[in-house]
Write a protein that holds these residues in place. Structure first.
Motif, PDB file in Angstrom:
ATOM      1  N   GLU A 139       1.597  -2.564   8.535  1.00 22.33           N
ATOM      2  CA  GLU A 139       0.643  -2.291   7.456  1.00 22.33           C
ATOM      3  C   GLU A 139       1.120  -2.921   6.146  1.00 22.33           C
ATOM      4  OE1 GLU A 139      -1.404   1.472   7.374  1.00 22.33           O
ATOM      5  OE2 GLU A 139      -1.281   1.579   5.185  1.00 22.33           O
ATOM      6  N   LEU A 140       2.426  -2.867   5.903  1.00 19.20           N
ATOM      7  CA  LEU A 140       2.954  -3.508   4.687  1.00 19.20           C
ATOM      8  C   LEU A 140       2.705  -5.019   4.735  1.00 19.20           C
ATOM      9  CD1 LEU A 140       6.405  -1.720   4.149  1.00 19.20           C
ATOM     10  CD2 LEU A 140       4.126  -1.019   3.417  1.00 19.20           C
ATOM     11  N   PHE A 153      -3.810  -8.516  -0.677  1.00 17.26           N
ATOM     12  CA  PHE A 153      -4.016  -7.344  -1.519  1.00 17.26           C
ATOM     13  C   PHE A 153      -2.744  -6.865  -2.202  1.00 17.26           C
ATOM     14  CE2 PHE A 153      -7.655  -7.488   1.253  1.00 17.26           C
ATOM     15  CZ  PHE A 153      -8.705  -7.173   0.396  1.00 17.26           C
ATOM     16  N   ALA A 154      -1.622  -7.525  -1.912  1.00 17.41           N
ATOM     17  CA  ALA A 154      -0.372  -7.224  -2.611  1.00 17.41           C
ATOM     18  C   ALA A 154       0.478  -8.483  -2.604  1.00 17.41           C
ATOM     19  CB  ALA A 154       0.379  -6.084  -1.930  1.00 17.41           C
ATOM     20  N   ALA A 207       4.011  -4.595  -1.252  1.00 20.35           N
ATOM     21  CA  ALA A 207       3.198  -3.634  -0.503  1.00 20.35           C
ATOM     22  C   ALA A 207       3.896  -2.282  -0.413  1.00 20.35           C
ATOM     23  CB  ALA A 207       2.903  -4.176   0.899  1.00 20.35           C
ATOM     24  N   ALA A 208       5.216  -2.290  -0.341  1.00 14.71           N
ATOM     25  CA  ALA A 208       5.948  -1.026  -0.228  1.00 14.71           C
ATOM     26  C   ALA A 208       5.668  -0.150  -1.443  1.00 14.71           C
ATOM     27  CB  ALA A 208       7.446  -1.305  -0.092  1.00 14.71           C
ATOM     28  N   ALA A 209       5.756  -0.752  -2.625  1.00 16.91           N
ATOM     29  CA  ALA A 209       5.508   0.011  -3.851  1.00 16.91           C
ATOM     30  C   ALA A 209       4.050   0.465  -3.914  1.00 16.91           C
ATOM     31  CB  ALA A 209       5.860  -0.834  -5.069  1.00 16.91           C
ATOM     32  N   GLY A 264       0.517   5.723  -3.736  1.00 18.80           N
ATOM     33  CA  GLY A 264      -0.622   6.549  -3.342  1.00 18.80           C
ATOM     34  C   GLY A 264      -1.952   5.815  -3.403  1.00 18.80           C
ATOM     35  N   ALA A 265      -1.928   4.545  -3.825  1.00 20.27           N
ATOM     36  CA  ALA A 265      -3.181   3.794  -3.986  1.00 20.27           C
ATOM     37  C   ALA A 265      -3.909   3.567  -2.671  1.00 20.27           C
ATOM     38  CB  ALA A 265      -2.880   2.449  -4.645  1.00 20.27           C
ATOM     39  N   THR A 266      -3.172   3.647  -1.545  1.00 23.58           N
ATOM     40  CA  THR A 266      -3.794   3.325  -0.265  1.00 23.58           C
ATOM     41  C   THR A 266      -4.348   4.558   0.448  1.00 23.58           C
ATOM     42  OG1 THR A 266      -1.619   3.473   0.772  1.00 23.58           O
ATOM     43  CG2 THR A 266      -2.354   1.285   0.093  1.00 23.58           C
TER      44      THR A 266
END
Lengths: 393, 388
Positions: B293-294, B302-303, B308-310, B315-317
């Motif tokens: 997913e990361l 999208f990152a 992506a980890a941050a 909580g954005a996801t």
């Protein structure tokens, strides 16, 4: 955890073993023989070199040995059943061209005995090879002479080495060749020249072997090498010598596997003359530009490879064909290492506990036994901690 | 853009999990569900062609499985093609269905994804779990996909100095989302501490980083944009699809932490649809392992690399966050019947964009992206959906 064994070229100037701790549940006659022969690079690289074997090898090993050493198939002689060490040594030493003799002692494999086991290689010919000054056979039945049997303890007093013989590995098979006696000679405890006494079926074989005939001798080109089990407990729980004929797991056809031995066992890659890129494993065409003409073979380095990713495969996450290995040896580590610009290799880790190797470490690649498939053992290079330290790949 | 576009007019989904039903029953349930979901109904005789995504796990009907779908969907004589791209089988089956409609060859197409994984003994399951990886080199080193993704995770965490808690956070979030999905395999809330204390599988990946082994099927009914209105007032438009491929073995790829197949698929999907990333309201990404997913968030654009980890830890996801990811629980918690997953993701897009996702509804969702990966990245497809 199996006990470590020590392996290395015997012939350092001081006469000690240049030790390298390894555990050996993935070692067998073939991998030990390859390791011993690879410790004699000068002789192995001589034009016209021939290789002879003594001991309990699987039929057809000559073809695999040739593939592992990069020699033409005809260079390795098929194993001679029941050949004695003395007879094979006389034959190897009597060649005009350089030759190699590799002997295997597998008595401990399969839990058949308590004697140490391992492989030994001797190189003959050229400036660095050993020399058999003389030999003779005294006819007679060794058992009548009262010297047969499997004591496993060599006598090495006064420079005379008796090659100990052990019981047959399989019922009705030939007696195994004992190497611990010769090892005592090779490690220097009895000096550079040695009298060997072999209790051969045809009689008592006596030979005078000069192990350092040349003034130009150097540890970099030893005449002999020995790989020895430190403890037979390393074999505890080993599968039978002959693998099951039905394999449960993904299938790599025998013909495909054998055709890829140069890449699997020696890291043979192809270099493209058009774009300069390397293709590994060899595929007969450049994986970068597609060119299939004029590709040249190139051996990737097998020492000092930089680790780029690691994982430990825990119980249950292994492919089913590795079930037996996990049962015997537990979880294992797998890593990706950079072998050259643009070339990565995927290797299982051997000799050290899983998790011992991390990203950024350096590893060497050694030929080891992998898994049974379609009734035969499959072999692959595995990663061990690098002895060369931080050598740029 | 003048090309004909495809639209979803119906979607069906079996439960995912360890099910008593065999492959035929699962196919039947999914197709019947899709047919029943069409607002004004659809005659089966209107279906002109079908595509079946399945691996044939454990050896089930390895050849000619298409005929089984024709039987169970009651589509006598209708051409059916089986599509196999490992875990991306149904994603590519959907793509084939979309192409059949975009080309004008068909007006109504059925796409089904299926996998029955739990009726084989565990040894046989482990034999099959890695068959879509590189058999000759990766597998011969002792790797299945857990091991391959373990290698990718170790490289990712090291390269980006990423917080390993992000892996656990993906699991926590997707388990939370699955609670609101009655079809999900794992419906159990977990904590970050539980995830981090679960047994190692292929380090750094632990048990709670891995998707379960699931049975299930999902079915989609597609129609040409202009005929879709005959069947429903609220079709879901398929704005564009993209796909890509890469080397089979990780060792042969340019990067250990980027999936080139996903990048190519995403770029193509956005280009063909004429939309931009900022207009996407939710993502259904291929999280067979949490690390995936990361990687997906970065590869889909999208990152930025390593961030992506941050993003996950912020909580954005989560549902209600700025960019909800895997509101149905993802492969991680909803389950991953290999050949069904791509169709299951599209089912979720259909429900979300019609406002039918119940308590896991992403409020005001107008555009969704699905992302389906084969193996460890040898193939990938991305599809963009929009509410009309």
């Amino acid at each position: 955890m199996p006990s470590p064994i020590r392996a290395g070229a015997w012939a350092s100037p001081a006469g000690e073993l240049e030790g390298h701790p390894v555990v050996g549940p993935d070692e067998d006659a073939f991998t030990l023989a390859v390791a011993a022969l690879e410790a004699l690079p000068t002789v192995a690289a001589s034009p016209g070199v021939s290789v002879r074997t003594v001991g309990e090898f699987e039929p057809g090993v000559e073809d695999d040995l040739a593939a592992a050493l990069g020699l033409p198939p005809s260079a390795v002689r098929p194993p001679v059943p029941r050949v004695s060490f003395g007879a094979a040594l006389s034959e190897a030493a009597g060649q005009e061209a350089p030759s190699l003799l590799v002997a295997i002692d597998e008595r401990a494999i399969g839990g058949a005995g308590s004697a140490p086991a391992g492989a030994l290689a001797l190189g003959f010919g050229g400036p660095d090879g050993a020399r058999l000054r003389s030999h003779r056979t005294v006819p007679g039945d060794p058992s009548v002479m009262g010297m047969g049997g499997g004591s496993g303890s060599p006598s090495s007093s006064s420079g005379v080495v008796r090659l100990d013989h052990g019981p047959a590995v399989e019922p009705g098979g030939p007696p195994s060749v004992g190497l611990s006696g010769l090892r005592a000679a090779l490690t220097g405890s009895v000096g550079p020249s040695v009298t060997l006494v072999d209790l051969a079926p045809e009689g008592l074989w006596i030979g005078e072997l000069d192990l350092r005939p040349s003034a130009s001798w150097s540890p970099a080109s030893p005449a002999g090498a020995i790989f020895r089990w430190e403890s037979p407990s390393a074999f505890a729980g080993r599968p039978a010598r002959r693998p099951p004929t039905v394999s449960e797991g993904a299938y790599v056809p025998r013909a495909t596997y054998r055709a890829e031995r140069a890449s699997r066992w020696r890291f043979a890659a192809e270099r493209c003359p058009r774009c300069g890129a390397r293709t590994f494993p060899k595929r007969g065409a450049c994986s970068t530009c597609g060119n299939a003409e004029g590709l040249t073979d190139e051996l990737l380095p097998r020492t000092g490879l930089a680790v780029e990713a690691t994982t430990v495969v825990h119980r249950g996450a292994q492919p089913s064909e590795f079930d037996r290995q996990v049962e015997v040896s537990g979880e294992y580590e797998v890593l990706l290492a950079r072998a050259a610009e643009g070339v990565r290799v995927t290797l299982q880790v051997a000799d050290v506990p899983p998790g011992a190797i991390s990203i950024g470490d350096r590893i060497d690649a050694r030929l080891r036994r992998l898994i049974p498939m379609e009734g035969e053992w499959r072999y692959a290079l595995k990663a061990v901690p690098s002895r060369d330290g931080a050598v740029p790949a | 853009m003048t090309r004909r576009r495809a639209a979803l007019i119906g979607a069906g989904h079996t439960k995912f999990g360890v099910l008593p039903d065999g492959p035929r029953a699962l196919l039947r349930q999914a197709v019947d569900g899709a047919v029943a979901s069409v607002d004004r109904g659809v005659e089966r005789s209107a279906i002109g062609e079908a595509f079946l995504g399945t691996l044939g796990f454990a050896g089930w009907q390895l050849g000619n499985a298409s005929a089984v779908l024709a039987e169970e969907a009651r589509l006598p004589g209708v051409p059916v093609t089986r599509v196999e791209n490992a875990c991306a089988s149904a994603g590519f089956a959907l793509r084939s269905g979309v192409q059949a409609i975009e080309s004008g060859a068909r007006d109504v197409v059925l796409v089904v994804g299926l996998e029955k994984m739990n009726d084989a003994p565990s040894t046989r399951r482990r034999y099959w779990l890695g068959v879509s990886g590189d058999t000759e080199w990766e597998r011969m080193a002792g790797l299945t996909f857990a091991g391959v993704y373990g290698l990718m995770a170790s490289a990712y965490l090291t390269e980006h100095h990423a917080d390993p808690d992000a892996l656990a956070e993906v699991a926590v979030k997707n388990h939370e989302n699955a609670l609101a999905n009655p079809n999900a395999h794992l419906r159990k809330r977990i904590t970050r501490e539980e995830a981090k204390a679960s047994p190692l599988v292929a380090d750094p990946l632990r048990l709670f980083d891995c998707c379960p082994v699931s049975d299930g099927a999902a079915a989609l009914l597609l129609a040409g944009e202009e005929v879709a209105k005959r069947f429903t007032d609220t079709p879901v438009l398929i704005e564009g699809t993209g796909a890509g491929s890469d080397a089979l073995a990780l060792q042969d790829r340019a990067s250990l932490t980027k999936l080139a197949a996903t990048r190519r698929a995403a770029d193509e999907a956005f280009r063909r649809s004429g939309t931009e990333r900022r207009s996407v309201d939710l993502l259904e990404v291929h999280d067979c392992f949490t690390i995936a997913e990361l990687l997906a968030l970065e590869d889909l654009g999208f990152a930025p690399a390593g961030e992506a980890a941050a993003l996950e830890l912020s909580g954005a996801t989560r549902i209600g966050g700025a960019l909800p990811v895997n509101p149905d629980g993802g492969l991680k918690a909803k389950g991953h019947p290999i050949g069904a997953t791509g169709a299951s993701q599209a089912y979720e897009a259909f429900r979300q964009l019609r406002g039918e996702a119940g308590s896991r509804q992403v409020k005001g969702a107008r555009r969704a992206l699905t992302h389906n990966v084969g193996g460890s990245g040898a193939s990938a497809t991305v599809t963009l959906f929009a509410a009309v």
